[in-house]
Design an enzyme around this catalytic site. Structure first.
Site, PDB file in Angstrom:
ATOM      1  N   GLU A  33       0.836  -1.206   0.000  1.00  0.00           N
ATOM      2  CA  GLU A  33       0.000   0.000   0.000  1.00  0.00           C
ATOM      3  C   GLU A  33       0.872   1.258   0.000  1.00  0.00           C
ATOM      4  OE1 GLU A  33      -1.926   2.829   3.107  1.00  0.00           O
ATOM      5  OE2 GLU A  33      -2.412   0.742   3.593  1.00  0.00           O
TER       6      GLU A  33
ATOM      7  N   GLU B  26       5.404   4.054  12.135  1.00  0.00           N
ATOM      8  CA  GLU B  26       3.961   3.856  12.238  1.00  0.00           C
ATOM      9  C   GLU B  26       3.642   2.795  13.288  1.00  0.00           C
ATOM     10  OE1 GLU B  26       0.133   3.100   9.226  1.00  0.00           O
ATOM     11  OE2 GLU B  26       2.187   2.978   8.458  1.00  0.00           O
TER      12      GLU B  26
END
Length: 421
Positions: A52, A129
């Site tokens: 992604e 993240e």
């Protein structure tokens, strides 16, 4: 209110669903692929989410900067997300720029570069993240619960992956994963808005070139009760009580959603009124559910002081007992029904929401239910159905629990919940 969407299935299996909305000036497009962390092997964990990120790092003909500048030049917006069962690349533009949006999204989807330097850089971004989520206790407490109740299944693996698995991924390994998993039968392209002439035909021509290949087999998963605690030096304890939920296609999902709304769906819900408004024990308390292809989970979340968590858990258990004993009133059912119906109908004013609705329903259900039939399904739910669902799923013998913070041990929570529920 009849829907006006159409569906085109290409010879290779790609499905294109689209809804023409001539009254608006924008169009939303999404490419939804039924590949997420659940489809990964243990050593591949995080590959779907890594991909992604990588499709935005450049293609064979566009740099990452080109992609950003070309979308900004037409006032467009692009984004993506990965779940445990799907990945979606999507965008929104003015109706006059659908061809540009389609060209950019398809270039990213089919021609991502996967350069090793970009992989190294993005690995660092994803590592940050992961750290961000670990530092966000409301995310962490839910992730630990999901990992525990689906243990032994790929559904238990985190969407972001783990640093140990990410470190071993290369541009070539990610490209191979995408080629082997992104097969036509797993792809749904959805559009909603003022779709210009030729837009759908152009997209069909692009996706029609995908070679037909069999989809990867998915390993089954099932909910198993579990307790997990994690010590963390933070001000509040974050708690998540879990019960089994419904699969995404279960016909009882409308009644289940109303049950969730009555228990903890908003400021008028029983848990919000009892725990926060009447007793002032927390700032946030709510229910939520996650549904998957073959299983699901239903959760109650709150965050509060270590000194007040015992009182709060006793109140939550008391509300659950009252719910199981007495069911819901017609007033509660009517209020929840109107709230849910309003959310459904008001979301139709957004081309993005309409696009995602088309894509997800087609991917998971192989069809898109008419809005009128959805509203009618909520209207048919009875108080007796809600009570039956509660007594079936809110069973203390199948209760799970997760806590993050200055917690007690798991056995202490187990005994407290068992004694009060």
């Amino acid at each position: 209110m009849k829907d006006s969407f159409e569906k085109l299935t290409l010879p290779n299996g790609v499905r294109i669903v689209y809804e023409k909305m001539p009254q608006v000036r924008s169009v939303s497009m999404g490419i939804l692929t039924g590949v997420g962390s659940r489809m990964e092997k243990a050593q591949e964990n995080g590959a779907s989410h890594f991909i992604e990120h990588m499709v935005f790092k450049g293609t064979q003909s566009r740099t990452a900067q080109d992609l950003a500048f070309q979308m900004d030049a037409i006032g467009g917006q692009t984004n993506a997300f990965t779940t445990k069962e799907c990945t979606c690349f999507h965008g929104r533009v003015l109706n006059t720029h659908l061809d540009r949006l389609s060209d950019i999204l398809c270039d990213m989807y089919f021609n991502a570069r996967f350069s090793e330097s970009d992989v190294r850089n993005e690995r660092g971004v994803i590592s940050e993240e992961i750290d961000m989520y670990n530092d966000t206790p409301d995310d962490l407490v839910a992730e630990r619960l999901f990992t525990a109740v689906f243990a032994g299944s790929p559904l238990a693996r985190p969407i972001l992956g783990k640093k140990a698995t990410l470190d071993k991924m290369t541009g070539e390994s990610l490209r191979r994963f995408m080629q082997s998993h992104y097969v036509p039968s797993a792809v749904v392209v959805a559009l909603a808005g003022d779709i210009t002439a030729g837009g759908v035909e152009d997209i069909a021509a692009r996706f029609g070139q995908m070679p037909a290949r069999p989809a990867q087999q998915m390993k089954p998963a099932a909910y198993t009760p579990a307790f997990t605690v994690k010590k963390k030096s933070i001000e509040q304890n974050h708690l998540c009580i879990g019960f089994p939920g419904l699969s995404v296609s279960d016909d009882r999902r409308y009644a289940f959603q109303l049950m969730s709304s009555i228990l903890g769906g908003g400021m008028s819900s029983r848990l919000f009124q009892k725990v926060r408004e009447e007793n002032g024990l927390c700032y946030s308390i709510y229910t939520f559910g996650s549904s998957y292809i073959d299983t699901g989970i239903f959760c109650i979340y709150t965050a509060l002081s270590k000194d007040t968590e015992k009182d709060a858990l006793e109140l939550i258990c008391g509300e659950l007992r009252r719910f199981l004993d007495d069911g819901v009133t017609q007033e509660e059912l009517s209020m929840a029904r109107e709230q849910v119906k309003a959310n459904v109908l008001m979301s139709l004013e957004s081309t993005g929401s309409r696009m995602h609705r088309l894509a997800k329903n087609e991917l998971y259900l192989d069809s898109v239910p008419d809005i009128d039939s959805v509203i009618e399904a909520y209207d048919r739910v009875t108080a007796e159905e809600v009570l039956e669902l509660a007594r079936t799923f809110l069973d203390k013998g199948r209760l799970s629990f997760s806590a993050v913070g200055r917690t007690a041990d798991a056995e202490t929570y187990r005994q407290l919940l068992d004694r009060n529920l």
